[in-house]
Write a protein that holds these residues in place. Structure first.
Motif, PDB file in Angstrom:
ATOM      1  N   ILE A   1       0.958  -1.148   0.010  1.00 39.68           N
ATOM      2  CA  ILE A   1      -0.138  -0.024  -0.092  1.00 39.68           C
ATOM      3  C   ILE A   1       1.051   1.221  -0.152  1.00 39.68           C
ATOM      4  O   ILE A   1       1.762   1.425   0.845  1.00 39.68           O
ATOM      5  CB  ILE A   1      -1.048  -0.006   1.089  1.00 39.68           C
ATOM      6  N   THR A   2       0.668   2.118  -0.944  1.00 32.46           N
ATOM      7  CA  THR A   2       1.274   3.393  -1.054  1.00 32.46           C
ATOM      8  C   THR A   2       0.595   4.522  -1.356  1.00 32.46           C
ATOM      9  O   THR A   2      -0.484   4.265  -1.586  1.00 32.46           O
ATOM     10  CB  THR A   2       2.436   3.235  -2.259  1.00 32.46           C
ATOM     11  N   GLY A   3       1.152   5.642  -1.246  1.00 33.57           N
ATOM     12  CA  GLY A   3       0.270   6.832  -1.533  1.00 33.57           C
ATOM     13  C   GLY A   3       1.030   8.087  -0.537  1.00 33.57           C
ATOM     14  O   GLY A   3       1.688   7.776   0.380  1.00 33.57           O
ATOM     15  N   SER A   4       0.777   8.980  -1.135  1.00 29.93           N
ATOM     16  CA  SER A   4       1.572  10.445  -0.395  1.00 29.93           C
ATOM     17  C   SER A   4       0.791  10.412   1.074  1.00 29.93           C
ATOM     18  O   SER A   4       1.224  11.214   1.826  1.00 29.93           O
ATOM     19  CB  SER A   4       1.250  11.771  -1.332  1.00 29.93           C
TER      20      SER A   4
ATOM     21  N   GLU B   1       7.479   5.830  -0.714  1.00 32.67           N
ATOM     22  CA  GLU B   1       7.789   6.401  -1.734  1.00 32.67           C
ATOM     23  C   GLU B   1       9.119   7.408  -1.752  1.00 32.67           C
ATOM     24  O   GLU B   1       9.610   7.670  -2.600  1.00 32.67           O
ATOM     25  CB  GLU B   1       6.740   7.151  -2.645  1.00 32.67           C
ATOM     26  N   TYR B   2       9.437   7.611  -0.387  1.00 35.01           N
ATOM     27  CA  TYR B   2      10.573   8.489  -0.074  1.00 35.01           C
ATOM     28  C   TYR B   2      11.822   7.772  -0.568  1.00 35.01           C
ATOM     29  O   TYR B   2      12.327   6.688  -0.291  1.00 35.01           O
ATOM     30  CB  TYR B   2      10.630   8.699   1.484  1.00 35.01           C
TER      31      TYR B   2
ATOM     32  N   ALA C   1      -0.712  -3.961  -5.653  1.00 28.83           N
ATOM     33  CA  ALA C   1      -0.385  -2.667  -5.231  1.00 28.83           C
ATOM     34  C   ALA C   1      -1.484  -1.740  -5.043  1.00 28.83           C
ATOM     35  O   ALA C   1      -2.301  -1.702  -6.168  1.00 28.83           O
ATOM     36  CB  ALA C   1       0.816  -1.778  -5.875  1.00 28.83           C
ATOM     37  N   ILE C   2      -1.929  -1.001  -3.893  1.00 26.47           N
ATOM     38  CA  ILE C   2      -2.882   0.030  -3.871  1.00 26.47           C
ATOM     39  C   ILE C   2      -2.043   1.300  -3.739  1.00 26.47           C
ATOM     40  O   ILE C   2      -1.255   1.570  -3.169  1.00 26.47           O
ATOM     41  CB  ILE C   2      -3.693  -0.134  -2.473  1.00 26.47           C
ATOM     42  N   PHE C   3      -2.628   2.267  -4.554  1.00 30.90           N
ATOM     43  CA  PHE C   3      -2.074   3.570  -4.798  1.00 30.90           C
ATOM     44  C   PHE C   3      -3.460   4.474  -4.429  1.00 30.90           C
ATOM     45  O   PHE C   3      -4.367   4.701  -4.729  1.00 30.90           O
ATOM     46  CB  PHE C   3      -1.908   3.815  -6.068  1.00 30.90           C
ATOM     47  N   THR C   4      -3.170   4.991  -3.116  1.00 28.55           N
ATOM     48  CA  THR C   4      -4.215   6.102  -2.546  1.00 28.55           C
ATOM     49  C   THR C   4      -4.351   7.298  -3.014  1.00 28.55           C
ATOM     50  O   THR C   4      -5.273   7.915  -2.960  1.00 28.55           O
ATOM     51  CB  THR C   4      -4.037   5.986  -1.108  1.00 28.55           C
ATOM     52  N   ASN C   5      -3.147   7.934  -3.366  1.00 27.63           N
ATOM     53  CA  ASN C   5      -2.926   9.299  -4.162  1.00 27.63           C
ATOM     54  C   ASN C   5      -1.612   9.403  -4.717  1.00 27.63           C
ATOM     55  O   ASN C   5      -0.589   8.548  -4.304  1.00 27.63           O
ATOM     56  CB  ASN C   5      -3.578  10.228  -3.397  1.00 27.63           C
ATOM     57  N   ILE C   6      -1.618  10.412  -5.573  1.00 25.98           N
ATOM     58  CA  ILE C   6      -0.186  10.977  -5.711  1.00 25.98           C
ATOM     59  C   ILE C   6      -0.251  12.417  -5.598  1.00 25.98           C
ATOM     60  O   ILE C   6      -0.869  13.104  -6.261  1.00 25.98           O
ATOM     61  CB  ILE C   6       0.201  10.677  -7.282  1.00 25.98           C
TER      62      ILE C   6
ATOM     63  N   GLN D   1       8.152  14.402 -10.762  1.00 21.93           N
ATOM     64  CA  GLN D   1       8.965  13.373 -10.370  1.00 21.93           C
ATOM     65  C   GLN D   1       8.253  12.442  -9.504  1.00 21.93           C
ATOM     66  O   GLN D   1       8.547  11.092  -9.424  1.00 21.93           O
ATOM     67  CB  GLN D   1      10.260  13.950  -9.467  1.00 21.93           C
ATOM     68  N   VAL D   2       7.533  12.904  -8.725  1.00 19.89           N
ATOM     69  CA  VAL D   2       6.593  11.860  -7.634  1.00 19.89           C
ATOM     70  C   VAL D   2       5.797  10.836  -8.533  1.00 19.89           C
ATOM     71  O   VAL D   2       5.838   9.863  -8.433  1.00 19.89           O
ATOM     72  CB  VAL D   2       5.775  12.704  -6.700  1.00 19.89           C
ATOM     73  N   TYR D   3       5.202  11.644  -9.620  1.00 19.16           N
ATOM     74  CA  TYR D   3       4.405  10.481 -10.628  1.00 19.16           C
ATOM     75  C   TYR D   3       5.304   9.628 -11.086  1.00 19.16           C
ATOM     76  O   TYR D   3       4.833   8.663 -11.095  1.00 19.16           O
ATOM     77  CB  TYR D   3       3.860  11.341 -11.491  1.00 19.16           C
TER      78      TYR D   3
END
Length: 440
Positions: free
Chosen positions: A109-112, A156-157, A169-174, A187-189
Motif C-alpha cells: 500500500i502506497t500513497g502520499s 515512496e521517499y 499494490a494499492i495507490f491511495t493518491n499522488i 518526479q513523484v508521478y
C-alpha cells in the motif's frame, strides 16, 4: 534465510525497522539490534518480545550476523563499517523486505497520504480471514512462518518502494511531498509509475486522482476505486453518521455487499473500498470481509481519541495538507455539534516552505488554530527561510503560536474537540495539555 544467523538491525527503533524485526522474531529467526538510548514508542513491542537493543558500539557487530541498516544511517556508520570489515552480509531495510515478501502473496500500500491507515485496515481484515503477515508504518509488525499473505506499507521517499515487486499494490493518491528529495510533482508521478510497472498481478488505485487515472494509458493492469460509476470498485448509498460510515459496494457494476465501518471521514470509506477490492480479487466473500471491517479499531497515531474534563483530545499523524483536511473532516462527522481546534506542528522546513499556502487553507477548516514551532528533521537544518510565523500570517481563522507549553488560551476551549496533528513530537504538547486539563 538462515535460522543459525542473527539478524542485527542498525537503528532498530525506526518504525519500519522495529516492525520488520518483530516479524522476523515471530517467524522464528534470531533478532537483535542497536539504537540510541532515548525511549521511542516503537520499542514497546521489541521490549515485550525480549529482543536485545544495544548501543551503536561497533563491537556489538560479531561474526554470524546479517546487518540490516536503517535508511537514516549512511554507509560510514561505525557498525556498518564494522560489518563490512568482518565480511558480513550488509543490506538496507527496503531491500531486505523486498526479498522477504517474495515467498508470499503480497499487497503493498502506497500513497502520499493514507497508506498507514489503509495498511492497518488491510492487515486487520486479512488477518481475520487468512494466515497473514503484515508491516505497518506505525511500527506494528506481525509474522508467522506459515503465512500465505504479506501486507506491507510501501514508502515512496527516496524511491524506497522500488525495492518491492508485490503481487498487488494499492495507490491511495499522488501528491507533492518530500520536497527535500523530489523536485516537483512530475518526479513523484514518475516514481509511482515505475513502482506500478513492477506489480505482478494487479494495481488498485484511487479513481479520483487524475495522475493515477493515467496509469491505464501507460499499460498498467489497474482497477480503480471511488464514488463515481466509472470505477471498477464503487461505493453507493453512503450514509455517514456519528457511529461511522455505511455503504454498498458494487464491483464492475454488480453488487458485492453492504459494509459498515466504525471510522469517520470520506477518506475512511475510500480506504475501505481499496481493501474490499483486493479481498474480492482474492476470492473472499463479502460477508467475511464485512465481519472483519466492522471491528477495526484503527492504527497508532491516526485519529486516536481520549476525553479529559469533557474535552475530546485527538492525536493524529497528519503532516500534509490533504491529511489535515481528512482529519478535520472525520472530526466534523463524529462531533458535528462541537468546535474543532487545530493544534498543528509542521514537520520539516522544506515541506513547510513548499506547502505554506496549502497548509493555511487546510487549517482554516478548523474553528481556531494553535501552531507549534516547526519540527526539525534530522535530515535537514534550519535555513531561516521559513518560520512558524509565516504560516500563522496566512491562516485566516483565530490563530496563535504556542509559547512553550503555556496553554492558557487553549484551555478556553475546554469541552470542545482539540486536534493535535503532526509527524514530530506534537504528542508532548497533547500530553502537557491533558495534564493541565486534569488540574483545571
Amino acid at each position: 534465510m538462515d535460522k543459525d544467523l542473527i539478524y542485527f538491525f542498525i537503528g532498530i527503533k525506526g518504525s519500519g525497522m522495529s516492525a520488520l524485526a518483530l516479524i522476523l522474531h515471530q517467524m522464528g529467526y534470531q533478532v537483535a539490534g542497536s539504537d540510541v538510548a532515548d525511549y521511542f514508542f516503537t520499542q514497546k513491542g521489541l521490549d515485550e518480545a525480549g529482543i536485545d537493543i544495544v548501543s551503536f558500539d561497533p563491537d556489538h557487530i560479531q561474526p554470524g550476523m546479517v546487518a540490516i541498516a536503517g535508511n537514516a544511517y549512511k554507509d560510514d556508520h561505525p557498525q556498518i563499517e564494522r560489518a563490512k570489515v568482518l565480511g558480513l552480509e550488509v543490506t538496507r531495510y527496503h531491500y531486505f523486505l523486498g526479498n522477504l515478501i517474495k515467498d508470499f502473496t503480497s499487497v503493498a500500500i502506497t500513497g502520499s497520504h493514507g497508506k498507514t491507515s489503509t495498511t492497518g485496515l488491510m492487515a486487520h481484515v486479512m488477518s481475520g480471514m487468512a494466515n497473514t503477515n503484515y508491516l505497518i508504518g506505525d511500527g506494528t509488525g506481525y509474522g508467522q512462518a506459515g503465512a500465505d499473505f504479506f501486507v506491507l506499507e510501501a514508502d515512496e521517499y527516496r524511491h524506497h518502494f522500488l525495492a518491492y515487486h508485490p503481487n498487488y499494490a494499492i495507490f491511495t493518491n499522488i501528491d507533492f511531498d518530500h520536497p527535500d528529495f523530489y523536485k516537483d510533482i512530475d518526479q513523484v508521478y514518475a516514481a509511482n509509475l515505475n513502482f506500478a510497472k513492477q506489480v505482478k498481478d494487479k494495481v488498485i488505485a484511487f479513481g479520483g486522482d487524475e495522475r493515477l487515472r493515467s496509469f491505464r494509458d501507460e499499460g498498467i493492469d489497474v482497477w480503480y476505486y471511488g464514488l463515481e460509476a466509472d470505477n471498477e470498485i464503487q461505493a453507493r448509498n453512503i450514509i455517514r453518521d456519528v457511529h461511522g460510515s455505511h455503504f454498498d459496494v458494487y464491483i464492475q457494476g454488480e453488487k458485492y455487499g453492504h459494509f459498515d465501518i466504525p471510522s469517520f471521514g470520506k477518506h475512511s470509506v475510500l480506504n475501505a473500498l481499496a481493501v474490499i477490492g483486493f479481498c474480492y480479487l482474492e476470492g473472499f466473500s463479502a460477508d467475511q470481509v464485512a465481519q472483519e471491517l466492522v471491528s477495526f479499531a484503527g492504527v497508532k497515531r491516526r485519529f486516536s481519541e481520549k476525553e479529559i474534563a469533557g474535552t475530546v483530545l485527538i492525536d493524529d499523524y497528519a503532516h500534509h495538507p490533504s491529511e489535515i483536511i481528512a482529519t478535520i473532516d472525520a472530526a466534523r462527522q463524529k462531533y458535528p455539534d462541537k468546535q474543532l481546534v487545530a493544534v498543528f506542528q509542521p514537520h520539516t522546513y522544506s515541506r513547510t516552505l513548499a506547502l505554506l499556502d496549502e497548509f493555511s487553507q487546510a487549517l482554516d477548516l478548523a474553528d481556531a488554530v494553535f501552531l507549534c514551532d516547526i519540527f526539525a528533521s534530522a535530515r535537514e537544518s534550519d535555513t531561516h527561510i521559513v518560520s512558524i510565523q509565516d504560516l500563522a500570517n496566512r491562516v485566516t481563522k483565530p490563530v496563535q503560536v504556542l509559547d512553550g507549553q503555556d496553554f492558557q488560551d487553549l484551555l478556553a476551549y475546554q469541552g470542545q474537540v482539540v486536534l493535535f496533528m503532526g509527524a514530530g513530537d506534537v504528542m508532548k504538547y497533547g500530553n502537557a495539555y491533558a495534564d493541565q486539563l486534569t488540574d483545571a
